[in-house]
Design a protein around this motif. Structure first.
Motif, PDB file in Angstrom:
ATOM      1  N   LEU A 160       5.755   1.882   4.308  1.00 42.57           N
ATOM      2  CA  LEU A 160       4.610   1.904   5.466  1.00 42.57           C
ATOM      3  C   LEU A 160       4.236   1.450   6.047  1.00 42.57           C
ATOM      4  O   LEU A 160       3.687   0.319   5.934  1.00 42.57           O
ATOM      5  CB  LEU A 160       4.136   3.605   3.624  1.00 42.57           C
ATOM      6  CG  LEU A 160       2.775   3.965   5.065  1.00 42.57           C
ATOM      7  CD1 LEU A 160       3.312   4.944   5.401  1.00 42.57           C
ATOM      8  CD2 LEU A 160       1.174   3.925   4.535  1.00 42.57           C
ATOM      9  N   ASN A 189      -0.467   0.254  10.013  1.00 42.76           N
ATOM     10  CA  ASN A 189      -1.137   0.775  10.957  1.00 42.76           C
ATOM     11  C   ASN A 189      -1.093   2.341  10.489  1.00 42.76           C
ATOM     12  O   ASN A 189      -2.083   3.167  10.937  1.00 42.76           O
ATOM     13  CB  ASN A 189      -0.427   1.147  12.067  1.00 42.76           C
ATOM     14  CG  ASN A 189       0.601   1.469  12.256  1.00 42.76           C
ATOM     15  OD1 ASN A 189       1.811   2.502  11.448  1.00 42.76           O
ATOM     16  ND2 ASN A 189       1.282   1.741  13.268  1.00 42.76           N
ATOM     17  N   GLN A 190      -0.744   2.735   9.036  1.00 42.63           N
ATOM     18  CA  GLN A 190      -0.714   3.930   8.648  1.00 42.63           C
ATOM     19  C   GLN A 190      -1.461   3.909   7.341  1.00 42.63           C
ATOM     20  O   GLN A 190      -2.090   4.637   7.327  1.00 42.63           O
ATOM     21  CB  GLN A 190       0.835   4.627   8.470  1.00 42.63           C
ATOM     22  CG  GLN A 190       1.528   5.313   9.677  1.00 42.63           C
ATOM     23  CD  GLN A 190       2.081   6.034   9.524  1.00 42.63           C
ATOM     24  OE1 GLN A 190       2.560   6.798   9.071  1.00 42.63           O
ATOM     25  NE2 GLN A 190       3.540   5.510  10.141  1.00 42.63           N
ATOM     26  N   ARG A 191      -2.524   2.867   6.934  1.00 48.02           N
ATOM     27  CA  ARG A 191      -2.971   2.670   6.253  1.00 48.02           C
ATOM     28  C   ARG A 191      -4.035   2.108   6.782  1.00 48.02           C
ATOM     29  O   ARG A 191      -4.692   1.549   6.395  1.00 48.02           O
ATOM     30  CB  ARG A 191      -2.190   1.244   5.015  1.00 48.02           C
ATOM     31  CG  ARG A 191      -0.698   1.105   4.962  1.00 48.02           C
ATOM     32  CD  ARG A 191      -0.223  -0.122   3.991  1.00 48.02           C
ATOM     33  NE  ARG A 191       1.201  -0.222   3.514  1.00 48.02           N
ATOM     34  CZ  ARG A 191       1.124  -0.537   2.372  1.00 48.02           C
ATOM     35  NH1 ARG A 191       0.458  -1.688   1.351  1.00 48.02           N
ATOM     36  NH2 ARG A 191       3.091  -0.471   2.284  1.00 48.02           N
ATOM     37  N   THR A 192      -5.325   3.086   5.597  1.00 48.07           N
ATOM     38  CA  THR A 192      -5.920   3.226   6.564  1.00 48.07           C
ATOM     39  C   THR A 192      -7.586   2.443   5.994  1.00 48.07           C
ATOM     40  O   THR A 192      -8.114   1.874   6.857  1.00 48.07           O
ATOM     41  CB  THR A 192      -6.698   4.834   5.804  1.00 48.07           C
ATOM     42  OG1 THR A 192      -7.148   4.602   4.379  1.00 48.07           O
ATOM     43  CG2 THR A 192      -6.081   5.895   7.040  1.00 48.07           C
ATOM     44  N   PRO A 244      -2.941  13.229   2.731  1.00 47.57           N
ATOM     45  CA  PRO A 244      -3.922  11.058   3.020  1.00 47.57           C
ATOM     46  C   PRO A 244      -4.834  11.495   2.592  1.00 47.57           C
ATOM     47  O   PRO A 244      -5.700  10.000   2.251  1.00 47.57           O
ATOM     48  CB  PRO A 244      -4.018  11.479   4.905  1.00 47.57           C
ATOM     49  CG  PRO A 244      -4.562  13.311   5.471  1.00 47.57           C
ATOM     50  CD  PRO A 244      -3.256  13.532   4.519  1.00 47.57           C
ATOM     51  N   TRP A 288      -1.951   8.218   1.729  1.00 41.33           N
ATOM     52  CA  TRP A 288      -0.689   7.795   2.729  1.00 41.33           C
ATOM     53  C   TRP A 288      -0.517   8.893   2.183  1.00 41.33           C
ATOM     54  O   TRP A 288      -0.977   9.996   2.398  1.00 41.33           O
ATOM     55  CB  TRP A 288       0.095   7.199   1.305  1.00 41.33           C
ATOM     56  CG  TRP A 288       0.606   5.636   0.991  1.00 41.33           C
ATOM     57  CD1 TRP A 288      -1.519   4.770   1.469  1.00 41.33           C
ATOM     58  CD2 TRP A 288       1.974   4.979   0.647  1.00 41.33           C
ATOM     59  NE1 TRP A 288      -0.065   3.227   0.861  1.00 41.33           N
ATOM     60  CE2 TRP A 288       1.590   3.968   0.495  1.00 41.33           C
ATOM     61  CE3 TRP A 288       3.064   4.888   0.899  1.00 41.33           C
ATOM     62  CZ2 TRP A 288       2.759   2.504   0.490  1.00 41.33           C
ATOM     63  CZ3 TRP A 288       4.035   4.214   0.873  1.00 41.33           C
ATOM     64  CH2 TRP A 288       3.406   2.724   0.383  1.00 41.33           C
ATOM     65  N   THR A 317       2.638  10.093   3.429  1.00 38.66           N
ATOM     66  CA  THR A 317       3.659  10.436   3.087  1.00 38.66           C
ATOM     67  C   THR A 317       4.466   9.559   1.940  1.00 38.66           C
ATOM     68  O   THR A 317       3.836   9.255   1.026  1.00 38.66           O
ATOM     69  CB  THR A 317       4.472   9.358   4.426  1.00 38.66           C
ATOM     70  OG1 THR A 317       4.737   9.406   5.774  1.00 38.66           O
ATOM     71  CG2 THR A 317       6.415   9.921   4.240  1.00 38.66           C
TER      72      THR A 317
END
Length: 261
Positions: free
Chosen positions: A219, A222-225, A46, A250, A252
């Motif tokens: 994606l 909420n998983q994108r910083t 990540p 990312w 993933t």
């Protein structure tokens, strides 16, 4: 992270209003749009600011960006483990990479310098220069194909690195700029369009976008910083017909199959 964490965003703020036209153009009904199905999900670093990606001999090779953090890596697909890595000089901002024979060629954003490394040892073999910016890089087994953030693709001689020609990329007659990471797949150029969740399928002879791959929802938000965590990174395993995609920062890596919409 702030906007100056990614200098390209700051440099292009004035152009974002114009760039925002691109997603609208993608929605035009004249060009077919495909969806996707996730086949497998794998861990991805990540903290990797993914700029380039390709598959070779069972591994992914990844180029990462940002000043002081740019690198070229060999990555184990199933675990995301970095098994080999070399840091680029801290003053450069790494961009797209591709393989040519037993070499890795990697671009830089605004430094106008490409690094040519030995595929096995990652030792520097040589450098070459080019005008303008460097964004994405792939090849068609005869020529290197380079994007520079505009609506043009450059075709380069892989031995002399001289520019041979350019192709202007259009969709429904309109230019498509912000072309970023590239991958050669079954006779087409696949290109991430920066700050969108779509990939353009480009005819390399005419530059015409023959289709869009819509990866919205791949994606979760909420998983994108932050705003820099955009889709960017395409790799293709030609033998097994596997297509991999990921993004900057990312967590993933996805293996996907294309579907009809």
């Amino acid at each position: 992270m702030t906007s100056n964490f990614h200098p390209r965003r700051r440099a292009l703020l004035a152009a974002l209003a114009g760039a925002a036209v691109a997603p609208a153009a993608l929605a035009l009904a004249g060009t077919p749009v495909q969806g996707f199905k996730v086949v497998r999900s794998h861990p991805h670093d990540p903290d990797a600011f993914t700029q380039g990606l390709f598959f070779h001999d069972g591994f992914l090779f990844e180029g990462t960006g940002l000043h002081g953090r740019s690198s070229i890596r060999k990555v184990e697909i199933e675990t995301g483990r970095v098994v080999q890595q070399v840091a680029l000089p801290p003053e450069v901002f790494g961009e797209g990479i591709t393989r040519w024979g037993d070499r890795i060629i990697g671009l830089t954003w605004q430094e106008g310098t490409a690094f040519v490394l030995d595929l096995k040892t990652f030792k520097l073999w040589r450098k070459f220069s080019y005008p303008g910016e460097g964004w994405g890089l792939t090849h068609n087994e005869r020529e290197l194909i380079m994007s520079d953030g505009t609506a043009e693709l450059r075709f380069l001689d892989p031995l002399t690195f001289k520019e041979l020609r350019r192709v202007r990329v259009t969709a429904d007659g309109q230019p498509v700029d912000q072309l970023n990471e590239l991958e050669w797949v079954e006779g087409e150029v696949l290109a991430n369009v920066w700050q969108t969740d779509r990939i353009a399928r480009i005819d390399p002879r005419t530059g015409r976008v023959t289709g869009w791959i819509d990866l919205r929802g791949l994606l979760p938000a909420n998983q994108r910083t932050n705003a820099d965590a955009v889709l960017n990174g395409i790799a293709y395993d030609a033998k097994k017909k596997r297509l991999f995609v990921t993004g900057k920062l990312w967590p993933t890596l996805f293996e996907i199959q294309l579907t009809r919409k």
